[in-house]
Design a protein around this motif. Structure first.
Motif, short mmCIF file in Angstrom:
data_model
loop_
_atom_site.label_atom_id
_atom_site.label_comp_id
_atom_site.label_asym_id
_atom_site.label_seq_id
_atom_site.Cartn_x
_atom_site.Cartn_y
_atom_site.Cartn_z
N LEU A 99 71.19 68.99 56.85
CA LEU A 99 71.50 67.56 56.77
C LEU A 99 70.63 66.79 57.75
O LEU A 99 70.38 67.25 58.86
CB LEU A 99 72.97 67.30 57.10
CG LEU A 99 74.01 67.59 56.01
CD1 LEU A 99 75.42 67.29 56.54
CD2 LEU A 99 73.75 66.80 54.75
N ALA A 100 70.16 65.64 57.32
CA ALA A 100 69.42 64.75 58.21
C ALA A 100 70.36 63.81 58.94
O ALA A 100 70.08 63.37 60.05
CB ALA A 100 68.38 63.96 57.42
N ARG A 101 71.52 63.51 58.31
CA ARG A 101 72.48 62.60 58.92
C ARG A 101 73.88 62.92 58.44
O ARG A 101 74.08 63.25 57.27
CB ARG A 101 72.13 61.15 58.56
CG ARG A 101 73.00 60.13 59.30
CD ARG A 101 72.73 58.72 58.82
NE ARG A 101 73.54 57.75 59.53
CZ ARG A 101 73.83 56.53 59.10
NH1 ARG A 101 73.34 56.13 57.93
NH2 ARG A 101 74.57 55.70 59.80
N LEU A 102 74.85 62.84 59.36
CA LEU A 102 76.26 63.00 59.03
C LEU A 102 77.03 61.98 59.86
O LEU A 102 77.00 62.02 61.09
CB LEU A 102 76.74 64.42 59.34
CG LEU A 102 78.21 64.70 59.05
CD1 LEU A 102 78.53 64.50 57.58
CD2 LEU A 102 78.59 66.12 59.49
N HIS A 103 77.70 61.08 59.16
CA HIS A 103 78.35 59.96 59.85
C HIS A 103 79.68 59.64 59.17
O HIS A 103 79.80 59.71 57.94
CB HIS A 103 77.45 58.73 59.82
CG HIS A 103 78.08 57.49 60.37
ND1 HIS A 103 78.32 57.32 61.72
CD2 HIS A 103 78.55 56.37 59.76
CE1 HIS A 103 78.88 56.15 61.92
NE2 HIS A 103 79.04 55.56 60.75
N VAL A 104 80.69 59.30 59.99
CA VAL A 104 81.99 58.86 59.48
C VAL A 104 82.17 57.41 59.90
O VAL A 104 82.09 57.08 61.09
CB VAL A 104 83.14 59.73 60.02
CG1 VAL A 104 84.48 59.21 59.49
CG2 VAL A 104 82.94 61.19 59.62
N THR B 59 74.05 72.08 64.16
CA THR B 59 75.45 72.22 64.53
C THR B 59 76.30 72.01 63.29
O THR B 59 76.20 70.98 62.63
CB THR B 59 75.83 71.18 65.61
OG1 THR B 59 74.99 71.36 66.76
CG2 THR B 59 77.28 71.34 66.01
N THR B 60 77.14 72.99 62.97
CA THR B 60 77.86 72.95 61.69
C THR B 60 79.35 72.67 61.84
O THR B 60 80.05 72.55 60.82
CB THR B 60 77.69 74.29 60.95
OG1 THR B 60 78.14 75.36 61.79
CG2 THR B 60 76.22 74.51 60.58
N GLU B 61 79.88 72.53 63.06
CA GLU B 61 81.31 72.27 63.24
C GLU B 61 81.53 71.03 64.09
O GLU B 61 80.91 70.88 65.16
CB GLU B 61 82.01 73.48 63.89
CG GLU B 61 82.03 74.71 63.00
CD GLU B 61 82.80 75.86 63.64
OE1 GLU B 61 83.26 75.69 64.80
OE2 GLU B 61 82.95 76.90 62.98
N PRO C 6 70.74 64.57 53.05
CA PRO C 6 69.99 65.81 53.27
C PRO C 6 68.58 65.54 53.79
O PRO C 6 68.02 64.46 53.57
CB PRO C 6 69.95 66.45 51.88
CG PRO C 6 69.97 65.28 50.95
CD PRO C 6 70.82 64.22 51.61
N GLU C 7 68.01 66.53 54.47
CA GLU C 7 66.62 66.42 54.91
C GLU C 7 65.66 66.45 53.73
O GLU C 7 64.64 65.75 53.73
CB GLU C 7 66.29 67.56 55.88
CG GLU C 7 66.91 67.44 57.24
CD GLU C 7 66.48 68.54 58.20
OE1 GLU C 7 66.80 68.44 59.39
OE2 GLU C 7 65.83 69.49 57.74
#
Length: 327
Positions: free
Chosen positions: A116-121, A134-136, A154-155
């Motif tokens: 993933l390139a970005r993960l945001h809530v 980092t997966t957790e 995704p990247e």
């Protein structure tokens, strides 16, 4: 007599400085890794050229008018497709070639990038800060939250993303999975552990401090950093780990701090919040080796021997000079 003593002292000082430089050089030298050779091959072995059989004349088979069929013989399965992508054929323009108009296909391997390139809530902050490796992650929400607004990019644009478990969040612990599938089919799963509660303090499973006695971890401790590294250049069998939770009613369990072996070890600090539901894990990746210590001992010993020999020679020269001056 004074001039003789001054000469002797000057010789000793010069020798001391020279040997000090030798010791520093010896300590800084690191043996290079031996070249890796393939045990199955010998560079001095001469292999015989392959023996080829003479070509046999091709005989064209005569097909019968009504070939027999065997109803019991199963059909041969078709070959499995190759995990590649064919681009548009390129037609040859060589006029001298006998096969004019032949097509050339370019085989392009599919991407295996499932990061993933970005993960945001939206309106919330994940712990720890996002990193593609980092997966957790952890998150605490109020009871009125039913679903998270998650942005996952995704990247590689050819990868696909599916999110599971983000609907009808229940009170207590929830697990949301973000599955990234690369173009070649390989997958990576990112997880968000969500605690839904009306008492944030009871759901606090953070550590206030974390340290290992007599050793230093890196990076520096932070409640929002969950993975640390520790390198020890001596053989130890047990480490004393001190972990203090932010909420004094939370419980801490240290797993893997004993019976350590040479090489890689993992020490896990499991923190269970006061509510008995929220759980966080801090990990210390510990590498133990005595290799660096052995290098220092091997390098210092010849340096000390050489220094002793030089000092003895200097004393002998000095005594001879004194005897000559007396004569």
């Amino acid at each position: 007599m004074k001039k003789t003593l001054n000469v002797i002292i000057l010789i000793i000082i010069i020798l001391m400085v020279s040997m000090q430089r030798y010791i520093v050089k010896a300590e800084n030298e690191i043996p290079e890794n031996p070249p890796i050779t393939d045990p199955g091959k010998d560079e001095n072995t001469i292999t015989d050229p392959p023996i080829t059989e003479p070509e046999k004349p091709i005989e064209e088979p005569i097909e019968p008018e009504n070939p027999p069929t065997d109803p019991e013989e199963p059909e041969q399965p078709a070959n499995e497709p190759i995990d590649t992508e064919l681009t548009e054929p390129e037609h040859s323009s060589n006029q001298n070639s006998g096969n004019q108009g032949a097509a050339t296909y370019i085989i392009t391997p599919k991407s295996s990038n499932n990061n993933l390139a970005r993960l945001h809530v939206e309106e919330m902050e994940l712990e720890p800060d996002f990193n593609s490796y980092t997966t957790e992650y952890y998150l605490i929400v109020d009871l009125n939250v039913e679903e998270l607004k998650i942005t996952a990019i995704p990247e590689d644009s050819t990868a696909t993303i599916y999110i599971y478990g983000n609907e009808n969040l229940v009170e207590g612990e929830n697990s949301i999975s973000i599955v990234v599938t690369a173009e070649d089919g390989s997958q990576k799963t990112y997880k968000i552990f969500v605690t839904k509660t009306d008492d944030i303090e009871k759901a606090n499973a953070n550590l206030k401090s974390l340290q290992v006695k007599n050793f230093y971890m890196y990076p520096q401790f932070s409640p929002k950093i969950y993975k640390y590294n520790l390198t020890i250049n001596e053989i130890v069998k047990e480490l004393e780990v001190f972990a203090e939770p932010e909420n004094e009613n939370a419980t801490v369990e240290i797993i893997g701090g004993k019976d350590l072996k040479e090489g890689s070890n993992t020490i896990t600090i499991k923190v269970t919040a006061e509510d008995g539901i929220t759980v966080k894990e801090y990990k210390i990746n510990t590498f133990i080796s005595e290799f660096n210590v052995e290098i220092e001992e091997e390098n210092k010993q010849p340096a000390l021997i050489a220094m002793g020999i030089c000092l003895i020679m200097a004393l002998i020269v000095g005594i001879q000079i004194i005897h000559q001056n007396k004569k």
